[in-house]
Design a protein around this motif. Structure first.
Motif, mmCIF file in Angstrom:
data_model
loop_
_atom_site.group_PDB
_atom_site.id
_atom_site.type_symbol
_atom_site.label_atom_id
_atom_site.label_comp_id
_atom_site.label_asym_id
_atom_site.label_seq_id
_atom_site.Cartn_x
_atom_site.Cartn_y
_atom_site.Cartn_z
ATOM 1 N N UNK A 94 0.831 -1.193 0.000
ATOM 2 C CA UNK A 94 0.000 0.000 0.000
ATOM 3 C C UNK A 94 0.872 1.253 0.000
ATOM 4 N N UNK A 95 0.346 2.325 -0.583
ATOM 5 C CA UNK A 95 1.072 3.601 -0.622
ATOM 6 C C UNK A 95 0.870 4.349 0.689
ATOM 7 N N UNK A 96 1.561 3.905 1.714
ATOM 8 C CA UNK A 96 1.493 4.563 3.012
ATOM 9 C C UNK A 96 2.902 4.794 3.513
ATOM 10 N N UNK A 97 3.022 5.498 4.629
ATOM 11 C CA UNK A 97 4.339 5.731 5.209
ATOM 12 C C UNK A 97 4.911 4.461 5.825
ATOM 13 N N UNK A 98 4.141 3.386 5.802
ATOM 14 C CA UNK A 98 4.626 2.090 6.285
ATOM 15 C C UNK A 98 4.781 1.106 5.134
ATOM 16 N N UNK A 99 4.946 1.631 3.925
ATOM 17 C CA UNK A 99 5.067 0.782 2.746
ATOM 18 C C UNK A 99 6.241 -0.178 2.889
ATOM 19 N N UNK A 100 5.953 -1.471 2.648
ATOM 20 C CA UNK A 100 6.986 -2.490 2.770
ATOM 21 C C UNK A 100 6.552 -3.697 1.947
ATOM 22 N N UNK A 101 7.434 -4.152 1.056
ATOM 23 C CA UNK A 101 7.126 -5.302 0.216
ATOM 24 C C UNK A 101 7.578 -6.587 0.906
ATOM 25 N N UNK A 102 6.678 -7.566 0.940
ATOM 26 C CA UNK A 102 7.059 -8.838 1.540
ATOM 27 C C UNK A 102 7.385 -9.842 0.429
ATOM 28 N N UNK A 103 6.779 -10.987 0.439
ATOM 29 C CA UNK A 103 7.138 -12.019 -0.520
ATOM 30 C C UNK A 103 6.473 -11.775 -1.870
ATOM 31 N N UNK A 104 7.127 -12.151 -2.965
ATOM 32 C CA UNK A 104 6.519 -11.990 -4.291
ATOM 33 C C UNK A 104 5.322 -12.917 -4.458
ATOM 34 N N UNK A 105 4.403 -12.548 -5.374
ATOM 35 C CA UNK A 105 3.165 -13.314 -5.534
ATOM 36 C C UNK A 105 3.044 -13.926 -6.918
ATOM 37 N N UNK A 106 4.119 -13.980 -7.683
ATOM 38 C CA UNK A 106 4.045 -14.535 -9.035
ATOM 39 C C UNK A 106 4.040 -16.067 -9.002
ATOM 40 N N UNK A 107 2.963 -16.588 -8.402
ATOM 41 C CA UNK A 107 2.725 -18.027 -8.312
ATOM 42 C C UNK A 107 1.290 -18.274 -8.751
ATOM 43 N N UNK A 108 1.128 -19.006 -9.850
ATOM 44 C CA UNK A 108 -0.214 -19.294 -10.347
ATOM 45 C C UNK A 108 -0.992 -20.076 -9.300
ATOM 46 N N UNK A 109 -2.105 -19.508 -8.852
ATOM 47 C CA UNK A 109 -2.932 -20.104 -7.804
ATOM 48 C C UNK A 109 -2.141 -20.391 -6.538
ATOM 49 N N UNK A 110 -1.046 -19.645 -6.332
ATOM 50 C CA UNK A 110 -0.235 -19.817 -5.143
ATOM 51 C C UNK A 110 0.665 -21.032 -5.187
ATOM 52 N N UNK A 111 0.808 -21.688 -6.354
ATOM 53 C CA UNK A 111 1.565 -22.932 -6.418
ATOM 54 C C UNK A 111 2.739 -22.883 -7.389
ATOM 55 N N UNK A 112 2.494 -22.633 -8.655
ATOM 56 C CA UNK A 112 3.530 -22.706 -9.685
ATOM 57 C C UNK A 112 4.077 -21.320 -9.984
ATOM 58 N N UNK A 113 5.383 -21.166 -9.806
ATOM 59 C CA UNK A 113 6.000 -19.869 -10.069
ATOM 60 C C UNK A 113 6.040 -19.580 -11.563
ATOM 61 N N UNK A 114 5.798 -18.323 -11.929
ATOM 62 C CA UNK A 114 5.934 -17.904 -13.323
ATOM 63 C C UNK A 114 6.697 -16.589 -13.385
ATOM 64 N N UNK A 115 7.285 -16.293 -14.515
ATOM 65 C CA UNK A 115 8.044 -15.054 -14.726
ATOM 66 C C UNK A 115 7.126 -14.027 -15.376
#
Length: 529
Positions: free
Chosen positions: A270-291
């Motif tokens: 989120x665009x807030x003063x506490x902005x922080x990126x955690x883990x990437x989400x490029x996983x189809x249905x949360x399982x298979x990673x894609x580029x």
């Protein structure tokens, strides 16, 4: 009370105290001898010097006359001190030294405000020092304007196109970082990060071959402390951003910041003063990673007729290896293969390479993509309409004209029109008839187009007058064959596109003499302005 008068009263009182101290205890023993007298001229004490922060070089050439001393033996010091500086609270006079040369040539690197300058001439043979003061006002032109990232001898040269001292005409302020002692690398991209209220985040982002950095404040500060790797909990040495997209309207009423790295990882915060990126989400249905391809399709508007104000729009991504559209729906955390309702104009598993995707600013939910057939000169246009947790297909067709030579694309923020640029020409394509391309701009054959874009203004309420730039087509070019050692080879242009994007375009701004242009972005006002 007038500042000049107040300063002179203070100086007179100080002088009186010195005289009283020297007379106290006088025993009447006088040893008269001739001493050196120095007079300083050439410094304007009646008017205020005005300088633009990080854009003006303050030059003062004093006139020095003396009765006995040799000017070549004198020692010189220039100090510029803020009016609110307090040496009793830790500030040292040495902190304010800007030069020890006779003539002042100082690229002003100060914040907005009023300053008092002092020029000191010291005769080391006697230890006597003569001082002349002057007044300086520093003004920032950097709160808004076009930032241009240029490549120059392995470094990033940052040029600014802003208003002149009267706030009327666009002028070039070249190489803002020429005195910055930080190796940020060669430029690749410029983005602007902010929300529709500029309440928390509002800063440009420079991406180089060495990292991604925020550009902070009106003094365009960049350094190790502005490295965006500190925003990412899973990144260690650096983050190289390929795409930065702001989704203004979300279910939380806070803008969402999407980032795609050059490795194809998708991050969100989120665009807030506490902005922080955690883990990437490029996983189809949360399982298979894609580029992921370096593009994000979002909605920049919302349907205010919805009584629940449900900003639950879908978000579009693209699997670069699997060559298929992916989408994130509603409250789902991970993307999945895109599912479209209504008529089916194309297969979402396209088998093609994405070269462009962007979102309309004013047409609610409209996303347009351009895909290339592998090992072929054929390009295809895809149009999609984002809805509340759904996606519909509304455009599809092969793009006409010399699109096989296309270097960059741009989507009009208001009209259903796509533009693409070849080496020195720009063509217009209507989304409803992509097979027909019309030439609208032709530059000199000695120029090569490097940037073609429409610049979205995220905080239209906080940047008065800037919204007009959102509807101007930005075209930047460099000399094709510059002379050896020639560095000012870039040209920045803005074109006014007529209503409905039909007819001829009009060049409204041209700025020459920039560096080798790589990318450009408009710097909006941020929370600090």
């Amino acid at each position: 009370m007038n500042f000049h008068i107040l300063h002179r009263i203070t100086a007179a009182c100080s002088l009186a105290l010195l005289l009283l101290t020297s007379c106290y205890g006088d025993q009447g023993n006088y040893d008269y001898r001739e001493i050196n007298e120095v007079t300083i001229g050439g410094i304007d004490r009646e008017n205020v010097y005005v300088a633009y922060a990080y854009q003006t070089t303050l030059e003062i050439t004093p006139e020095i006359t003396s009765t006995m001393g040799d000017e070549a033996n004198y020692e010189y010091t220039w100090r510029i001190i803020p009016r609110d500086a307090d040496t009793n609270k830790g500030a040292s006079l040495d902190e304010f030294i800007v030069s020890r040369e006779r003539n002042l040539v100082y690229p002003v690197q100060l914040s907005d405000g009023d300053y008092t300058g002092f020029f000191e001439v010291k005769d080391p043979s006697t230890g006597v020092t003569w001082i002349e003061d002057f007044y300086l006002q520093v003004i920032s032109q950097g709160s808004t304007g076009w930032l241009v990232a240029c490549r120059e001898e392995g470094r990033t040269r940052l040029d600014l196109i802003g208003k002149d001292s009267k706030g009327e005409n666009d002028v070039l302020y070249a190489d803002l970082w020429k005195t910055v002692d930080f190796d940020m690398g060669e430029p690749q991209h410029l983005f602007f990060v902010g929300d529709n209220y500029a309440s928390y985040l509002g800063f440009p982002v420079l991406v180089t071959d060495k990292g991604s950095y925020s550009i902070n404040g009106n003094d365009f500060h960049i350094g190790e402390d502005t490295d965006l790797k500190w925003y990412f909990g899973t990144v260690s040495d650096r983050i190289l951003i390929a795409n930065s997209t702001i989704e203004l309207y979300t279910t939380t009423w806070v803008a969402n910041w999407w980032v795609i790295s050059q490795e194809g990882q998708i991050y969100s915060t989120e665009c807030t003063d506490r902005a922080f990126f955690s883990y990437p989400i490029n996983y189809a249905n949360g399982q298979t990673e894609f580029q992921a391809a370096p593009f994000v399709g979002v909605s920049y508007t919302y349907n205010d007729t919805d009584e629940d104000y449900n900003y639950n729009y879908a978000t579009i991504f693209y699997d670069a290896q699997g060559r298929r559209f992916m989408a994130k729906y509603g409250e789902s955390y991970y993307p999945a293969l895109m599912q479209c309702s209504g008529r089916q104009l194309f297969d979402v598993e396209t088998g093609r390479d994405m070269v462009f995707m962007d979102s309309h600013y004013e047409i609610d939910g409209q996303v347009v993509a351009v895909l290339k057939e592998p090992d072929s000169p054929r390009y295809f246009l895809y149009g999609m309409m984002l809805g509340y947790a759904k996606i519909e297909q509304n455009y599809y067709g092969e793009i006409g004209g010399p699109v096989s030579e296309a270097r960059c694309f741009a989507l009009h923020p208001s009209y259903n029109v796509l533009f693409y640029a070849t080496a020195n020409k720009v063509y217009r394509v209507n989304l409803a008839d992509p097979g027909t391309a019309t030439e609208i701009i032709s530059l000199d054959e000695g120029e090569e187009i490097t940037v073609l874009k429409y610049n979205k203004i995220l905080n239209v309420w906080g940047t008065p007058g800037a919204d007009v730039y959102m509807y101007d087509l930005v075209v930047c070019s460099n000399k094709k064959n510059p002379a050896a050692g020639e560095q000012n080879i870039g040209t920045f242009r803005l074109y006014e596109v007529p209503e409905l994007a039909n007819g001829s375009v009009t060049e409204k701004t041209r700025i020459e003499g920039l560096g080798e242009i790589v990318d450009v972005v408009y710097k909006e006002k941020g929370p600090e302005n």
